[in-house]
Design a protein around this motif. Structure first.
Motif, short mmCIF file in Angstrom:
data_model
loop_
_atom_site.label_atom_id
_atom_site.label_comp_id
_atom_site.label_asym_id
_atom_site.label_seq_id
_atom_site.Cartn_x
_atom_site.Cartn_y
_atom_site.Cartn_z
N THR A 1 18.25 -18.31 31.61
CA THR A 1 16.93 -17.73 31.83
C THR A 1 15.87 -18.31 30.92
OG1 THR A 1 17.39 -15.97 30.26
CG2 THR A 1 17.97 -15.56 32.55
N THR B 1 12.37 -18.66 32.22
CA THR B 1 11.70 -17.50 32.81
C THR B 1 10.45 -17.16 32.01
OG1 THR B 1 13.81 -16.64 33.61
CG2 THR B 1 11.97 -15.10 33.46
N MET C 1 8.39 -12.19 35.32
CA MET C 1 9.20 -11.62 36.39
C MET C 1 8.33 -10.71 37.23
SD MET C 1 12.23 -12.85 36.47
CE MET C 1 12.98 -11.67 37.59
N SER D 1 3.91 -7.96 38.62
CA SER D 1 4.57 -8.94 37.75
C SER D 1 4.24 -8.65 36.30
CB SER D 1 4.15 -10.37 38.11
OG SER D 1 2.78 -10.57 37.82
N TRP E 1 6.75 -12.39 30.47
CA TRP E 1 7.93 -12.06 29.67
C TRP E 1 7.59 -11.92 28.19
CZ3 TRP E 1 11.98 -10.10 31.71
CH2 TRP E 1 13.16 -10.00 30.98
N THR F 1 10.89 -14.43 39.83
CA THR F 1 9.69 -14.89 39.13
C THR F 1 8.53 -14.84 40.12
OG1 THR F 1 9.93 -17.21 39.71
CG2 THR F 1 11.10 -16.47 37.75
#
Length: 115
Positions: free
Chosen positions: A28, A31, A34, A50, A53, A98
């Protein structure tokens, strides 16, 4: 390979609440954010919310603003969607990914809101 496991869906009456979870496992490190998406029968998949992160900055589609809250637990690599004041039009299969849909779509979790 990244795996996404959605859970927490169910049947609820209008005005009720549900909390969805998305466990993210695997490689990940790319990432950056998300999100949650949903697809109602006969409709295209649409963006719901969304979260960045690192910064935690959030975005919502207009129809869920003030009712849904996206959050993440970085230690658990899990993203949540708290859904309050649910409406029948929120009925859909909910997916996480994502914002660009970088990972393979899984089966999602069904949310059904009865009137």
């Amino acid at each position: 390979q990244v795996q996404l496991i959605e859970s927490g869906g169910g049947l609820v009456q209008a005005g009720g609440s549900l909390r969805l979870s998305c466990a993210v496992s695997g490689r990940t490190f790319n990432t950056y954010a998300m999100g949650w998406f949903r697809q109602a029968p006969g409709m295209e998949r649409e963006f719901v919310a969304s979260i960045s992160w690192n910064s935690g900055r959030t975005y919502y589609t207009d129809s869920v603003k003030g009712r849904f809250t996206i959050s993440r637990d970085k230690d658990k690599n899990t993203v949540y969607l708290q859904m309050n004041d649910l409406k029948p039009e929120d009925t859909a299969v909910y997916y996480c990914n994502t914002p660009s849909g970088d990972y393979s779509w899984r089966q999602g979790t069904q949310v059904t809101v009865s009137s």
